[in-house]
Scaffold this motif. Structure first.
Motif, PDB file in Angstrom:
ATOM      1  N   GLU A  23      73.223  10.948  -2.524  1.00  0.00           N
ATOM      2  CA  GLU A  23      72.904  12.124  -3.339  1.00  0.00           C
ATOM      3  C   GLU A  23      74.017  12.422  -4.338  1.00  0.00           C
ATOM      4  O   GLU A  23      73.753  12.719  -5.508  1.00  0.00           O
ATOM      5  CB  GLU A  23      72.659  13.350  -2.451  1.00  0.00           C
ATOM      6  N   LEU A  24      75.251  12.343  -3.882  1.00  0.00           N
ATOM      7  CA  LEU A  24      76.392  12.585  -4.777  1.00  0.00           C
ATOM      8  C   LEU A  24      76.403  11.562  -5.909  1.00  0.00           C
ATOM      9  O   LEU A  24      76.543  11.917  -7.080  1.00  0.00           O
ATOM     10  CB  LEU A  24      77.709  12.538  -4.001  1.00  0.00           C
ATOM     11  N   GLN A  25      76.225  10.300  -5.552  1.00  0.00           N
ATOM     12  CA  GLN A  25      76.212   9.241  -6.558  1.00  0.00           C
ATOM     13  C   GLN A  25      75.053   9.452  -7.550  1.00  0.00           C
ATOM     14  O   GLN A  25      75.231   9.320  -8.760  1.00  0.00           O
ATOM     15  CB  GLN A  25      76.095   7.885  -5.863  1.00  0.00           C
ATOM     16  N   TYR A  26      73.892   9.794  -7.051  1.00  0.00           N
ATOM     17  CA  TYR A  26      72.724  10.035  -7.905  1.00  0.00           C
ATOM     18  C   TYR A  26      72.986  11.216  -8.841  1.00  0.00           C
ATOM     19  O   TYR A  26      72.680  11.172 -10.036  1.00  0.00           O
ATOM     20  CB  TYR A  26      71.477  10.304  -7.048  1.00  0.00           C
ATOM     21  N   THR A  27      73.574  12.282  -8.321  1.00  0.00           N
ATOM     22  CA  THR A  27      73.863  13.478  -9.116  1.00  0.00           C
ATOM     23  C   THR A  27      74.865  13.168 -10.223  1.00  0.00           C
ATOM     24  O   THR A  27      74.669  13.576 -11.374  1.00  0.00           O
ATOM     25  CB  THR A  27      74.400  14.606  -8.207  1.00  0.00           C
ATOM     26  N   LEU A  28      75.927  12.454  -9.891  1.00  0.00           N
ATOM     27  CA  LEU A  28      76.926  12.104 -10.904  1.00  0.00           C
ATOM     28  C   LEU A  28      76.311  11.235 -12.001  1.00  0.00           C
ATOM     29  O   LEU A  28      76.571  11.448 -13.193  1.00  0.00           O
ATOM     30  CB  LEU A  28      78.116  11.391 -10.258  1.00  0.00           C
ATOM     31  N   THR A  29      75.471  10.304 -11.624  1.00  0.00           N
ATOM     32  CA  THR A  29      74.797   9.439 -12.598  1.00  0.00           C
ATOM     33  C   THR A  29      73.852  10.260 -13.473  1.00  0.00           C
ATOM     34  O   THR A  29      73.797  10.067 -14.697  1.00  0.00           O
ATOM     35  CB  THR A  29      74.018   8.319 -11.880  1.00  0.00           C
ATOM     36  N   LEU A  30      73.113  11.180 -12.859  1.00  0.00           N
ATOM     37  CA  LEU A  30      72.191  12.035 -13.602  1.00  0.00           C
ATOM     38  C   LEU A  30      72.927  12.827 -14.673  1.00  0.00           C
ATOM     39  O   LEU A  30      72.512  12.869 -15.833  1.00  0.00           O
ATOM     40  CB  LEU A  30      71.454  12.975 -12.646  1.00  0.00           C
ATOM     41  N   PHE A  31      74.045  13.452 -14.308  1.00  0.00           N
ATOM     42  CA  PHE A  31      74.796  14.250 -15.283  1.00  0.00           C
ATOM     43  C   PHE A  31      75.478  13.383 -16.342  1.00  0.00           C
ATOM     44  O   PHE A  31      75.658  13.822 -17.473  1.00  0.00           O
ATOM     45  CB  PHE A  31      75.818  15.150 -14.586  1.00  0.00           C
ATOM     46  N   ARG A  32      75.856  12.188 -15.978  1.00  0.00           N
ATOM     47  CA  ARG A  32      76.453  11.287 -16.965  1.00  0.00           C
ATOM     48  C   ARG A  32      75.408  10.895 -18.008  1.00  0.00           C
ATOM     49  O   ARG A  32      75.685  10.872 -19.205  1.00  0.00           O
ATOM     50  CB  ARG A  32      77.011  10.044 -16.264  1.00  0.00           C
ATOM     51  N   LEU A  68      73.733   7.441   8.999  1.00  0.00           N
ATOM     52  CA  LEU A  68      72.681   7.590   7.994  1.00  0.00           C
ATOM     53  C   LEU A  68      72.856   8.901   7.225  1.00  0.00           C
ATOM     54  O   LEU A  68      72.689   8.923   6.003  1.00  0.00           O
ATOM     55  CB  LEU A  68      71.300   7.536   8.647  1.00  0.00           C
ATOM     56  N   ALA A  69      73.220   9.974   7.906  1.00  0.00           N
ATOM     57  CA  ALA A  69      73.415  11.264   7.242  1.00  0.00           C
ATOM     58  C   ALA A  69      74.537  11.177   6.204  1.00  0.00           C
ATOM     59  O   ALA A  69      74.394  11.665   5.081  1.00  0.00           O
ATOM     60  CB  ALA A  69      73.727  12.349   8.269  1.00  0.00           C
ATOM     61  N   VAL A  70      75.633  10.531   6.554  1.00  0.00           N
ATOM     62  CA  VAL A  70      76.745  10.358   5.609  1.00  0.00           C
ATOM     63  C   VAL A  70      76.284   9.493   4.433  1.00  0.00           C
ATOM     64  O   VAL A  70      76.577   9.786   3.273  1.00  0.00           O
ATOM     65  CB  VAL A  70      77.983   9.752   6.311  1.00  0.00           C
ATOM     66  N   TYR A  71      75.543   8.413   4.720  1.00  0.00           N
ATOM     67  CA  TYR A  71      75.040   7.542   3.665  1.00  0.00           C
ATOM     68  C   TYR A  71      74.107   8.310   2.719  1.00  0.00           C
ATOM     69  O   TYR A  71      74.199   8.171   1.494  1.00  0.00           O
ATOM     70  CB  TYR A  71      74.304   6.325   4.268  1.00  0.00           C
ATOM     71  N   ILE A  72      73.231   9.162   3.263  1.00  0.00           N
ATOM     72  CA  ILE A  72      72.308   9.960   2.446  1.00  0.00           C
ATOM     73  C   ILE A  72      73.095  10.908   1.541  1.00  0.00           C
ATOM     74  O   ILE A  72      72.828  11.010   0.343  1.00  0.00           O
ATOM     75  CB  ILE A  72      71.303  10.736   3.329  1.00  0.00           C
ATOM     76  N   LYS A  73      74.090  11.591   2.088  1.00  0.00           N
ATOM     77  CA  LYS A  73      74.885  12.537   1.294  1.00  0.00           C
ATOM     78  C   LYS A  73      75.676  11.813   0.203  1.00  0.00           C
ATOM     79  O   LYS A  73      75.774  12.290  -0.931  1.00  0.00           O
ATOM     80  CB  LYS A  73      75.821  13.360   2.185  1.00  0.00           C
ATOM     81  N   MET A  74      76.216  10.660   0.519  1.00  0.00           N
ATOM     82  CA  MET A  74      76.935   9.876  -0.488  1.00  0.00           C
ATOM     83  C   MET A  74      75.972   9.407  -1.582  1.00  0.00           C
ATOM     84  O   MET A  74      76.319   9.425  -2.766  1.00  0.00           O
ATOM     85  CB  MET A  74      77.637   8.672   0.154  1.00  0.00           C
ATOM     86  N   SER A 118      66.444  11.266  -5.331  1.00  0.00           N
ATOM     87  CA  SER A 118      65.463  10.271  -5.774  1.00  0.00           C
ATOM     88  C   SER A 118      64.449  10.044  -4.647  1.00  0.00           C
ATOM     89  O   SER A 118      64.653  10.488  -3.512  1.00  0.00           O
ATOM     90  CB  SER A 118      66.163   8.954  -6.112  1.00  0.00           C
ATOM     91  N   ASN A 119      63.388   9.331  -4.971  1.00  0.00           N
ATOM     92  CA  ASN A 119      62.389   9.014  -3.935  1.00  0.00           C
ATOM     93  C   ASN A 119      63.028   8.205  -2.816  1.00  0.00           C
ATOM     94  O   ASN A 119      62.698   8.390  -1.643  1.00  0.00           O
ATOM     95  CB  ASN A 119      61.218   8.244  -4.545  1.00  0.00           C
TER      96      ASN A 119
END
Length: 163
Positions: free
Chosen positions: A47-56, A39-45, A18-19
């Motif tokens: 992205e994972l959350q965004y991806t799972l929501t997108l596919f749902r 911050l890197a771990v937060y960004i990756k988490m 996302s933006n």
């Protein structure tokens, strides 16, 4: 890295982020290195959350036009895209796959040509041993006279024709 491969990676990143996540990635360049790890771990988490929501929400989400339309050209393109990212053993395996795909393609073309020849000449070419050589000579002389022979310069006389 070639532009096509960059475009494919960018398309993936664009679809599964996302933006807000992009902003965080840019901010990472200005962060204190001690804070970057968190911050890197937060960004990756994120992205994972965004991806799972997108596919749902949109289970039909896809990066390609039609996965069922895959063919040898697609397989070869995939191998070529992966090649620069591989070690020598993997590159060798990909080269073998590409070569195999080329061989299959060449074999298919050859089989199509054989099939076309069989359709054009249903009697086949299987028994040339019993063919009378004078028949071939007669065929060529007929072709020579039908095309005008020497008149149009298509067939020139050879020493064999003189006899």
């Amino acid at each position: 890295m070639d532009d096509k491969r960059i475009d494919k990676a960018a398309a993936f990143d664009t679809l599964f982020t996302s933006n807000r996540i992009q902003i965080l990635k840019i901010l990472a360049y200005y962060m204190d290195p001690r804070l970057l790890k968190g911050l890197a771990v937060y960004i990756k988490m994120s992205e994972l959350q965004y991806t799972l929501t997108l596919f749902r929400r949109h289970p039909e989400t896809s990066l390609c036009i039609a996965p069922s339309s895959a063919n040898e050209e697609t397989a070869t393109e995939l191998c070529n895209d992966l090649m620069p990212l591989c070690d020598e053993t993997q590159k060798s395996a990909l080269q073998q796959i590409i070569q195999m795909m080329d061989n299959i393609h060449n074999f298919q073309e050859m089989m199509e040509m054989v099939q076309t020849m069989q359709e054009l000449f249903p009697e086949g070419f299987s028994d040339l041993s019993g063919m009378d050589p004078s028949m071939l000579s007669g065929l060529f002389s007929t072709a020579k006279s039908d095309t005008g022979g020497q008149k149009n310069g298509l067939f020139q006389d050879t020493p064999l024709d003189a006899g």
